[in-house]
Every structure is written in structure tokens, then in C-alpha cells.
Enzyme design. Structure first.
Site, PDB file in Angstrom:
ATOM      1  CG  ASP A 164      25.464  -5.213   0.803  1.00  0.00           C
ATOM      2  OD1 ASP A 164      24.913  -5.706   1.797  1.00  0.00           O
ATOM      3  OD2 ASP A 164      26.458  -5.740   0.242  1.00  0.00           O
ATOM      4  CE1 TYR A 214      32.471  -9.824   1.654  1.00  0.00           C
ATOM      5  CE2 TYR A 214      31.504 -10.047  -0.531  1.00  0.00           C
ATOM      6  CZ  TYR A 214      32.105 -10.613   0.582  1.00  0.00           C
ATOM      7  OH  TYR A 214      32.341 -11.950   0.612  1.00  0.00           O
ATOM      8  NE  ARG A 219      16.968 -24.238 -13.228  1.00  0.00           N
ATOM      9  CZ  ARG A 219      16.231 -24.352 -14.346  1.00  0.00           C
ATOM     10  NH1 ARG A 219      15.464 -23.354 -14.749  1.00  0.00           N
ATOM     11  NH2 ARG A 219      16.273 -25.453 -15.054  1.00  0.00           N
ATOM     12  CE  LYS A 230      28.891 -12.634   5.192  1.00  0.00           C
ATOM     13  NZ  LYS A 230      29.085 -11.547   4.256  1.00  0.00           N
TER      14      LYS A 230
HETATM   15  C1  PLP Z   1      29.431 -11.332   2.883  1.00  0.00           C
HETATM   16  C2  PLP Z   1      28.928 -10.129   2.169  1.00  0.00           C
HETATM   17  C3  PLP Z   1      28.452 -10.213   0.856  1.00  0.00           C
HETATM   18  C4  PLP Z   1      28.495 -11.492   0.059  1.00  0.00           C
HETATM   19  O1  PLP Z   1      27.630 -12.464   0.554  1.00  0.00           O
HETATM   20  P1  PLP Z   1      27.909 -14.057   0.469  1.00  0.00           P
HETATM   21  O2  PLP Z   1      26.714 -14.605   1.166  1.00  0.00           O
HETATM   22  O3  PLP Z   1      29.199 -14.328   1.150  1.00  0.00           O
HETATM   23  O4  PLP Z   1      27.957 -14.406  -0.979  1.00  0.00           O
HETATM   24  C5  PLP Z   1      27.962  -9.054   0.272  1.00  0.00           C
HETATM   25  N1  PLP Z   1      27.952  -7.876   0.938  1.00  0.00           N
HETATM   26  C6  PLP Z   1      28.406  -7.762   2.208  1.00  0.00           C
HETATM   27  C7  PLP Z   1      28.381  -6.437   2.883  1.00  0.00           C
HETATM   28  C8  PLP Z   1      28.916  -8.877   2.857  1.00  0.00           C
HETATM   29  O5  PLP Z   1      29.399  -8.750   4.106  1.00  0.00           O
END
Ligand code: PLP
Length: 378
Positions: A170, A98, A46, A195
């Protein structure tokens, strides 16, 4: 080391016992110790795993950070970050963000007493006015989702620091190939590695990179205590994806530019949102702060109805109707009913998110095939 080389080599070393070029998937939950508290850097998985370490060192290298901490998903990484705040603390976030971030802020953390303001961050004065004596963090998303606005990371980081707050970005939409927020003054960078970093729509993963010891210490503690950790196979997949990040994003951006220009000249299209268009309100800022304009494009229809958008989306073949983005395949989505469905309609409309808005994640297929697909869908 320049970026293209970093994406292959940053933080990587050959595996010592066999010389394996890629790190093995260390599928283990625990590690033998020579004596209590005497071990080879790992005691329980972990807390740490060598496959995860290889990925963390890579992402830290790409973002120019001292360290990186990986999580089971992007939202788990945000959850870990937000747990460094306490009841009464105030956070200023972008009003175009998001949907899952909005849900986590308002439905998980607000009930625990953390306060949020959602502000149009393209207007620096509005951001300054939103500060209170308790403001501890600016949550910056740029380009924003789904309207592809671009906000000034350097100016916002300076504003945050003047007020003794942190600036956290982000960076999911741009990826470090196009934008490195830490170089612009941000304190930490978050990724939904699901992504662009992983890039093949086959894994859920999140990461935070930072050189701020307080942030990293908190994240390590949250990983140990909350345990939202990724498995070694997932870490391997993300690391494998990153090796081709530069070539994938380069092709996707080249396709997205052509798609945006095509849409911009189409009689049935209302508004095209793409930072690479010279008509984009923050085109000059995007040029300055990003190495290129990204592969996300959104647009509204002249017929601004959910029906018209639904009809268009059910007619595309190469653009698959699906949530998510940043994979090799092109995706199409409808923010108002999908990714941003958890944002109330009034809030959505105030932020300029129309009912007919369609979001494209442009993949690495042939640009002419993608444009032909859109053409027949009209
Ligand atoms: C998809 C996304 C998230 C969340 O990520 P997950 O891997 O789906 O938990 C956060 N910020 C942005 C801009 C995203 O596109």
C-alpha cells in the site's frame, strides 16, 4: 523519461478527433458496436472507459508497472485484490496499518474463511515466523499509518517470494514520487488515489498497479463482476491531480521536515514520528528505499491523554481537524478516535498507538505559518 516528465506524459496521447491536450470526460455508459463482438476497444463502461484508461496508463507509468486497474475507492481496490484468495488462505499484514484495511480484513474477509496475522514488519524474524503452509500474501504498508515506521520492501518481497507468496504494498503514504515498490521487488502496488495522487481532497478513488498477469487478470475480472468502478469525472480529477504530484509532494515534504524539527524541540511534545529525523529507528532504511521522507508526521504529547490531544486539535486554524491526508491543505487528526477507532484499544496499544497521538498531513502552505499555527495551539 524521468519522474517529473512521467507525471505529465506517461501513457498519455492527444485525443484523436480534436487534439484535446487533456482526455475528455467520456460520460457514457455504453459504446456503439459495428457488429456483435466487433467494437473499438470498449463495449460497456463498467468494463472500461477511455478517461479511466488514460489514468490507468498514467499510474502504471509512475509505478513502473505494465498495467493498472482503477476502482471507486482505495478500499474497493483492496477488496478487488483480496478476492483472488480462497477460504483457508493466510495473509500476513502489518500491525500498524490503515484502520479501514484492518476492518476489511477482519470483518469482511475473515468471516469468509481467509486468515490474517498482524505482525510488526520492522522485525523480519517475526514475519518469517508468521508464515504457514497456507500463506499467500504479505500486505505491506510503509511508511505505516499512523506511526510512520518504515519497513523493508525489498527484504519482505524476498521473504514472500521464497515462500511462494505475493508481496503487495500500500503505497498511499509515500506516493510514487517518493517510493516505487515494484522496483524493490513487490508484486503489486495499491493506492488510495484519494490522497496524494489526486491531491486536492475532492475525490475518492483507488488503484492497483502491477506487472503480474495473474493479479491483473483477477482485477479485471473483479471490475467486470463486482463493478466497484470509478466514474469518468473522478478519473479525470485524479489525472489532473497527478500532473502536479511532483511539485506538490516536493513542497509538502519540505514543510514536513521543518514541522517535524520544530515539534522535536518542543517541551510539551513526547515523541515525534518522522522518518526524516535522524533519531527515527528506520531512518537509514528510509534513506535507502525512499527518495525523500514524506509529508506525514505524527507525535504524542507529554500529557498522554485524549483530553490534551483534543484540546490541542481544537486550537489549530490552518490544520483542519479531518480524516484523510495527502491534499494541498494541512490536516490534523486523532488516530485513536478517528481513522483507527475500529481497532480495539488493546490491539492499538500493543502496536504503540497512544491516546494522545496526533497525526499531521502537512500541506503546501507556508511552513512558517504552519509552525506558528502549531505554536499558538500549544
Ligand atoms: C485512505 C487509505 C486507504 C483507503 O482508501 P479510500 O480511498 O479512502 O477508500 C487505504 N490505505 C491507506 C494507507 C489510506 O490512507
Amino acid at each position: 523519461m524521468r519522474f517529473n516528465t512521467k507525471a505529465i506524459h506517461a501513457g498519455q496521447k492527444l485525443e484523436e478527433t480534436t487534439g484535446a491536450v487533456m482526455p475528455p470526460i467520456f460520460q457514457t455508459s455504453t459504446y456503439a458496436q459495428e457488429a456483435p463482438n466487433v467494437h473499438q476497444g470498449y463495449d460497456y463502461a463498467r468494463v472500461g472507459n477511455p478517461t479511466r484508461t488514460a489514468l490507468e496508463n498514467m499510474i502504471a507509468g509512475l509505478e513502473g508497472a505494465d498495467e493498472c486497474a482503477c476502482f471507486a475507492s482505495g478500499v474497493a481496490a483492496m477488496d478487488g485484490l483480496l478476492k483472488m484468495f480462497r477460504p483457508g488462505d493466510h495473509i500476513i499484514a502489518s500491525n500498524d496499518l490503515y484502520g479501514g484495511s484492518y476492518r476489511l480484513f477482519t470483518q469482511v474477509f475473515e468471516p469468509f474463511g481467509i486468515k490474517f496475522s498482524f505482525i510488526d514488519m520492522t522485525d523480519l524474524n517475526l514475519v518469517k515466523e508468521a508464515f504457514t503452509d497456507h500463506t499467500k500474501m504479505l500486505w505491506i504498508e510503509t511508511p505505516t499509518n499512523p506511526l510512520l515506521r518504515v519497513v523493508d520492501i525489498k527484504a519482505l518481497s524476498d521473504i514472500a517470494h521464497d515462500a511462494g507468496a505475493l508481496a503487495i504494498v500500500d503505497n498511499t503514504f509515500a506516493s510514487p514520487y517518493l517510493q516505487r515498490p515494484l522496483e524493490l521487488g513487490a508484486d503489486a502496488v495499491l493506492h488510495s488515489a484519494t490522497k496524494y495522487l489526486a491531491g486536492h481532497s475532492d475525490v475518492i478513488h483507488g488503484a492497483v498497479a502491477s506487472s503480474n498477469e495473474k493479479i491483473m487478470e483477477n482485477l479485471r475480472f473483479q471490475i467486470k463482476s463486482g463493478g466497484a468502478v470509478p466514474g469518468p469525472m473522478d478519473c479525470y480529477l485524479v489525472l489532473r491531480g497527478i500532473k502536479t504530484l511532483a511539485v506538490r509532494v516536493e513542497r509538502a515534504v519540505s514543510n514536513a521536515k521543518k514541522v517535524a524539527e520544530y515539534l522535536d524541540n518542543h517541551p510539551k511534545v513526547g515523541m515525534v514520528h518522522y522518518p526524516g529525523l535522524s533519531s527515527h529507528p528506520q531512518h537509514e532504511l528510509a534513506k535507502k528505499q525512499m527518495d525523500d521522507f514524506g509529508a506525514m508526521v505524527s507525535f504524542s504529547l507529554k500529557d498522554d491523554s485524549m483530553d490534551a490531544a483534543n484540546k490541542f486539535m481544537s486550537n489549530t486554524h490552518y490544520f483542519t481537524l479531518a480524516e484523510s491526508l495527502g491534499g494541498v491543505e494541512s490536516l490534523i487528526s486523532h488516530p485513536a478516535s478517528m481513522t483507527h477507532g475500529s481497532i480495539p484499544k488493546e490491539v492499538r496499544e500493543k502496536a504503540g498507538l497512544k491516546d494522545s497521538l496526533i497525526r499531521l498531513s502537512v500541506g503546501i502552505e507556508d511552513a512558517d505559518d504552519l509552525i506558528a499555527d502549531l505554536e499558538q495551539a500549544f
